[in-house]
Enzyme design. Structure first.
Site, PDB file in Angstrom:
ATOM      1  N   ASP A  79      38.156  45.394  41.845  1.00 62.70           N
ATOM      2  CA  ASP A  79      38.519  44.429  42.551  1.00 62.70           C
ATOM      3  C   ASP A  79      38.155  43.781  43.798  1.00 62.70           C
ATOM      4  O   ASP A  79      37.567  44.843  44.457  1.00 62.70           O
ATOM      5  CB  ASP A  79      40.241  44.661  42.463  1.00 62.70           C
ATOM      6  CG  ASP A  79      40.968  43.369  42.626  1.00 62.70           C
ATOM      7  OD1 ASP A  79      40.958  42.502  43.484  1.00 62.70           O
ATOM      8  OD2 ASP A  79      41.570  42.834  41.504  1.00 62.70           O
TER       9      ASP A  79
ATOM     10  N   ASP B  35      33.057  41.894  43.272  1.00 71.82           N
ATOM     11  CA  ASP B  35      33.035  40.456  43.084  1.00 71.82           C
ATOM     12  C   ASP B  35      32.545  40.159  41.767  1.00 71.82           C
ATOM     13  O   ASP B  35      31.228  40.281  41.553  1.00 71.82           O
ATOM     14  CB  ASP B  35      32.491  39.755  44.150  1.00 71.82           C
ATOM     15  CG  ASP B  35      32.815  38.223  44.136  1.00 71.82           C
ATOM     16  OD1 ASP B  35      32.977  37.704  42.870  1.00 71.82           O
ATOM     17  OD2 ASP B  35      32.253  37.605  45.033  1.00 71.82           O
ATOM     18  N   VAL B  36      33.229  39.954  40.685  1.00 70.96           N
ATOM     19  CA  VAL B  36      32.685  39.637  39.235  1.00 70.96           C
ATOM     20  C   VAL B  36      31.552  38.686  39.369  1.00 70.96           C
ATOM     21  O   VAL B  36      30.995  38.460  38.096  1.00 70.96           O
ATOM     22  CB  VAL B  36      33.529  39.700  38.204  1.00 70.96           C
ATOM     23  CG1 VAL B  36      34.389  41.043  38.147  1.00 70.96           C
ATOM     24  CG2 VAL B  36      34.579  38.449  38.493  1.00 70.96           C
TER      25      VAL B  36
ATOM     26  N   TYR C 111      40.436  25.292  33.519  1.00 61.55           N
ATOM     27  CA  TYR C 111      40.707  26.673  33.404  1.00 61.55           C
ATOM     28  C   TYR C 111      40.588  26.917  31.898  1.00 61.55           C
ATOM     29  O   TYR C 111      40.078  27.865  31.297  1.00 61.55           O
ATOM     30  CB  TYR C 111      42.345  26.927  33.492  1.00 61.55           C
ATOM     31  CG  TYR C 111      42.712  28.376  33.508  1.00 61.55           C
ATOM     32  CD1 TYR C 111      42.305  29.195  34.392  1.00 61.55           C
ATOM     33  CD2 TYR C 111      43.563  28.594  32.222  1.00 61.55           C
ATOM     34  CE1 TYR C 111      43.064  30.301  34.041  1.00 61.55           C
ATOM     35  CE2 TYR C 111      44.094  30.001  32.170  1.00 61.55           C
ATOM     36  CZ  TYR C 111      43.719  31.033  32.976  1.00 61.55           C
ATOM     37  OH  TYR C 111      44.298  31.960  32.696  1.00 61.55           O
TER      38      TYR C 111
ATOM     39  N   LYS D 197      38.408  29.653  29.400  1.00 64.05           N
ATOM     40  CA  LYS D 197      38.972  30.782  28.657  1.00 64.05           C
ATOM     41  C   LYS D 197      38.498  30.428  27.179  1.00 64.05           C
ATOM     42  O   LYS D 197      38.396  31.383  26.358  1.00 64.05           O
ATOM     43  CB  LYS D 197      40.384  30.604  28.887  1.00 64.05           C
ATOM     44  CG  LYS D 197      40.948  31.291  30.261  1.00 64.05           C
ATOM     45  CD  LYS D 197      40.340  32.382  30.612  1.00 64.05           C
ATOM     46  CE  LYS D 197      41.044  32.977  31.732  1.00 64.05           C
ATOM     47  NZ  LYS D 197      40.652  34.311  32.312  1.00 64.05           N
TER      48      LYS D 197
ATOM     49  N   THR E  63      53.206  37.637  36.490  1.00 64.59           N
ATOM     50  CA  THR E  63      52.291  38.397  37.619  1.00 64.59           C
ATOM     51  C   THR E  63      52.227  37.809  38.975  1.00 64.59           C
ATOM     52  O   THR E  63      52.714  36.357  39.072  1.00 64.59           O
ATOM     53  CB  THR E  63      50.997  38.428  37.034  1.00 64.59           C
ATOM     54  OG1 THR E  63      50.546  37.003  36.836  1.00 64.59           O
ATOM     55  CG2 THR E  63      50.851  39.047  35.637  1.00 64.59           C
TER      56      THR E  63
END
Length: 277
Positions: free
Chosen positions: A62, A88-89, A181, A185, A216
């Protein structure tokens, strides 16, 4: 599912009506290595902990160094083994370094949950700043691509494995105010299906999980943390509540387990009925 009159968890560890899940004894990943991104909180943390309880050695990745340390601490406190890494993806070198460390430390990779992602404030499509769109694509879509790009070679060396990418209900249905978003996805779902076809014969299964409204930190930011905000999103759920991170973790572990050996390229919706309402 057997429940008593109070809706408590039965002896098989099945979830009760409030979303509590006990995965103890349900899956066995002893001797396996699992990589979880976005593991500092929420769904990622719940899944990392679940892999740890199931016997896997877990790589906890993460951006949040503090969150990574805490998740790793919880895994080890419960008797598991964890490697905490900041990652950092959206940055290829960062992802590659994390997977290199995975291989150096544990020698293999058997399961991966590409979970790291960012949300979009409710904004009509024409009002979304270009830089906000680019950030969503960089993390939610490119991040999954970069992760699989480094994970798949390790799994090929290990003789196979299972990858689960975190999509969303917004990966299978449009939502007003979520154009950027949803685009990322939907992209994750399409990339998952195509990648699954590339590597199915090599023993690597690639699937996606599509959570609904889950309790979350990300969802609390999205709702503004207010009672009215929570009520607004819960109203979209036919089951009348948010899901729990542990319920998504259960789906991820299932998809990574031998019980899902014939499931390839699937986008599993876990959303309390939101997308079919």
């Amino acid at each position: 599912m057997a429940q008593d009159s109070k809706g408590e968890v039965d002896s098989k560890g099945e979830p009760d009506v409030k979303g509590k899940v006990d995965l103890a004894g349900q899956f066995d990943f002893t001797g396996k290595v699992a990589f979880v991104s976005g593991a500092a909180s929420g769904i990622g943390r719940a899944t990392a902990l679940a892999f740890g309880r199931a016997g896997a050695r877990v790589v906890v990745a993460d951006l949040s160094e503090t969150g990574v340390r805490e998740t790793a601490r919880r895994i080890e406190e419960a008797g598991g083994r964890a490697l905490g890494l900041t990652c950092d993806v959206a940055v290829e070198d960062s992802v590659r370094a994390a997977l290199d460390r995975t291989a150096e430390t544990f020698g293999r990779l058997d399961a991966a949950f590409n979970n790291a992602g960012v949300e979009q404030p409710v904004t009509a499509a024409a009002d979304i700043p270009a830089e906000a769109f680019d950030r969503l694509v960089a993390v939610n879509l490119r991040g999954v691509f970069l992760s699989m790009k480094s994970q798949i070679p390790l799994m090929l060396k290990s003789g196979g494995g299972a990858i689960v990418n975190n999509a969303s209900g917004a990966g299978v249905k449009g939502f007003a105010g979520q154009a950027a978003y949803a685009a990322t996805k939907h992209g994750v779902v399409g990339m998952t299906r195509s990648t699954a076809l590339d590597y199915a014969a090599a023993g690597i299964r690639v699937n996606a999980v599509c959570p609904g409204i889950i309790d979350t930190p990300m969802m609390r930011r999205f709702t503004g943390g207010t009672e009215a905000g929570v009520a607004r999103v819960v109203a979209q759920e036919p089951v009348g509540r948010m899901g729990t991170p542990e319920e998504i973790a259960a789906a991820v572990l299932f998809l990574c387990s031998g019980a899902a050996a014939f499931i390839v390229g699937h986008a599993m919706v876990v959303d309390g009925g939101q997308t079919v309402a």
